[in-house]
Write a protein that holds these residues in place. Structure first.
Motif, PDB file in Angstrom:
ATOM      1  N   ARG A   7       0.635  -1.023   0.221  1.00 23.51           N
ATOM      2  CA  ARG A   7       0.123   0.193  -0.019  1.00 23.51           C
ATOM      3  C   ARG A   7       0.753   1.374  -0.129  1.00 23.51           C
ATOM      4  NH1 ARG A   7      -0.102   2.312   4.878  1.00 23.51           N
ATOM      5  NH2 ARG A   7       0.790   0.876   6.456  1.00 23.51           N
ATOM      6  N   ILE A   8       0.055   2.250  -0.345  1.00 21.11           N
ATOM      7  CA  ILE A   8       1.102   3.490  -0.289  1.00 21.11           C
ATOM      8  C   ILE A   8       0.504   3.886   0.998  1.00 21.11           C
ATOM      9  CG2 ILE A   8       0.858   5.951  -0.826  1.00 21.11           C
ATOM     10  CD1 ILE A   8       1.776   4.330  -3.640  1.00 21.11           C
ATOM     11  N   THR A  10       1.394   6.751   4.705  1.00 26.82           N
ATOM     12  CA  THR A  10       1.228   7.745   4.649  1.00 26.82           C
ATOM     13  C   THR A  10       1.882   8.165   6.365  1.00 26.82           C
ATOM     14  OG1 THR A  10      -0.830   6.981   6.003  1.00 26.82           O
ATOM     15  CG2 THR A  10      -1.133   7.620   4.392  1.00 26.82           C
ATOM     16  N   GLU A  11       1.220   9.037   6.675  1.00 25.75           N
ATOM     17  CA  GLU A  11       2.251   9.805   6.891  1.00 25.75           C
ATOM     18  C   GLU A  11       1.813   9.290   8.678  1.00 25.75           C
ATOM     19  OE1 GLU A  11       2.045  13.133   4.027  1.00 25.75           O
ATOM     20  OE2 GLU A  11       0.302  11.308   4.948  1.00 25.75           O
ATOM     21  N   ILE A  52       6.144  10.769   1.050  1.00 33.30           N
ATOM     22  CA  ILE A  52       5.522  10.341   1.890  1.00 33.30           C
ATOM     23  C   ILE A  52       4.336  10.547   1.505  1.00 33.30           C
ATOM     24  CG2 ILE A  52       4.419  10.149   3.893  1.00 33.30           C
ATOM     25  CD1 ILE A  52       6.886   8.716   5.453  1.00 33.30           C
ATOM     26  N   ALA A  53       4.768  12.099   1.545  1.00 31.73           N
ATOM     27  CA  ALA A  53       3.561  13.242   0.832  1.00 31.73           C
ATOM     28  C   ALA A  53       2.891  12.999  -0.038  1.00 31.73           C
ATOM     29  CB  ALA A  53       3.976  15.058   1.418  1.00 31.73           C
ATOM     30  N   ASP A  54       4.133  13.019  -1.541  1.00 31.76           N
ATOM     31  CA  ASP A  54       3.765  12.856  -2.591  1.00 31.76           C
ATOM     32  C   ASP A  54       3.327  11.967  -2.965  1.00 31.76           C
ATOM     33  OD1 ASP A  54       4.687  15.249  -3.616  1.00 31.76           O
ATOM     34  OD2 ASP A  54       6.998  14.362  -3.670  1.00 31.76           O
ATOM     35  N   ARG A  55       3.306  11.095  -2.362  1.00 32.34           N
ATOM     36  CA  ARG A  55       2.113   9.428  -1.995  1.00 32.34           C
ATOM     37  C   ARG A  55       3.040   8.250  -3.461  1.00 32.34           C
ATOM     38  NH1 ARG A  55       1.097  10.931   2.583  1.00 32.34           N
ATOM     39  NH2 ARG A  55      -1.553  11.237   2.468  1.00 32.34           N
ATOM     40  N   THR A  56       4.200   8.553  -3.020  1.00 32.75           N
ATOM     41  CA  THR A  56       4.848   7.674  -3.557  1.00 32.75           C
ATOM     42  C   THR A  56       5.750   7.038  -2.981  1.00 32.75           C
ATOM     43  OG1 THR A  56       6.895   9.240  -3.720  1.00 32.75           O
ATOM     44  CG2 THR A  56       5.623   9.120  -5.996  1.00 32.75           C
ATOM     45  N   TYR A  57       5.464   6.196  -2.273  1.00 36.76           N
ATOM     46  CA  TYR A  57       5.959   5.899  -0.887  1.00 36.76           C
ATOM     47  C   TYR A  57       6.033   4.583  -0.870  1.00 36.76           C
ATOM     48  CZ  TYR A  57      10.071   4.692   2.327  1.00 36.76           C
ATOM     49  OH  TYR A  57      11.175   4.073   3.021  1.00 36.76           O
ATOM     50  N   GLY A  71      10.892   3.852  -2.136  1.00 39.07           N
ATOM     51  CA  GLY A  71       9.560   4.868  -3.245  1.00 39.07           C
ATOM     52  C   GLY A  71      10.475   5.381  -3.713  1.00 39.07           C
ATOM     53  N   GLN A 126       5.212   2.442 -11.325  1.00 39.84           N
ATOM     54  CA  GLN A 126       4.621   3.314 -11.071  1.00 39.84           C
ATOM     55  C   GLN A 126       5.316   5.343 -11.880  1.00 39.84           C
ATOM     56  OE1 GLN A 126       4.161   4.616  -6.976  1.00 39.84           O
ATOM     57  NE2 GLN A 126       2.904   2.377  -6.401  1.00 39.84           N
TER      58      GLN A 126
END
Length: 184
Positions: A7-8, A10-11, A52-57, A71, A126
């Motif tokens: 999964r991606i 999140t903070e 993480i904020a870019d949602r690529t992790y 990521g 991705q």
């Protein structure tokens, strides 16, 4: 081989990821570095909240436990955590620049069980979808065998001494290809 899910990140995952990164640096990486280089690695590596904020992790889990993370980034920064000097958040240009594979860590008890390959494949896919035809990364000596096996080739070897001791690193790159083998 374990049954992995992904999964991606999140903070809210950051505290668990920081602990995993610390175990990864202390464990498998210690076979390649001195105690001073491990201490320096902690100053150079770690959590990058931007990806993480870019949602690529990506997080990989086994039975609900995080066993790996990594990521890719569409930003200039090549490696390092939030605390690493010299970060450059400016964007890269697909088709001109290489996407950055970043911050890959595997729990010591899951090394050589396919976690790193899964994360790498997910990140490459991705990046390809985002328009990148190449990927680059900066590998530790512990990660280099994985990347070589995945088709990455050495661009240059260098040392980073910003953490107080010279840590050997390897810049590597790979051309990304599509599902039928055509260039991405």
């Amino acid at each position: 081989m374990a049954d992995f899910t992904h999964r991606i990140a999140t903070e809210s995952d950051i505290p668990v990821l920081v602990a995993l990164m610390d175990r990864s640096i202390s464990g498998p990486l210690a076979a390649f570095l001195t105690a001073e280089q491990i201490a320096a690695s902690r100053k150079l590596m770690g959590i990058d909240s931007q990806i993480i904020a870019d949602r690529t992790y990506v997080i990989v889990e086994s039975e609900g436990v995080i066993v790996g993370c990594g990521g890719w980034s569409w930003r200039i920064t090549e490696y390092g955590g939030d605390h690493t000097p010299g970060r450059m958040p400016a964007p890269l240009t697909p088709g001109i620049d290489a996407a950055r594979i970043r911050a890959m860590y595997t729990a010591p008890e899951f090394v050589r069980r396919g976690v790193g390959r899964l994360i790498l494949a997910l990140c490459e896919d991705q990046a390809r979808v985002a328009g990148y035809d190449r990927a680059e990364l900066v590998a530790t000596l512990g990660g280099e065998p994985l990347y070589l096996a995945a088709g990455y080739r050495e661009i240059e070897r260098f040392e980073d001494d910003r953490g107080g001791a010279p840590v050997p690193l390897v810049r590597m790159g790979k051309r990304l290809v599509g599902p039928q083998g055509e260039p991405g």
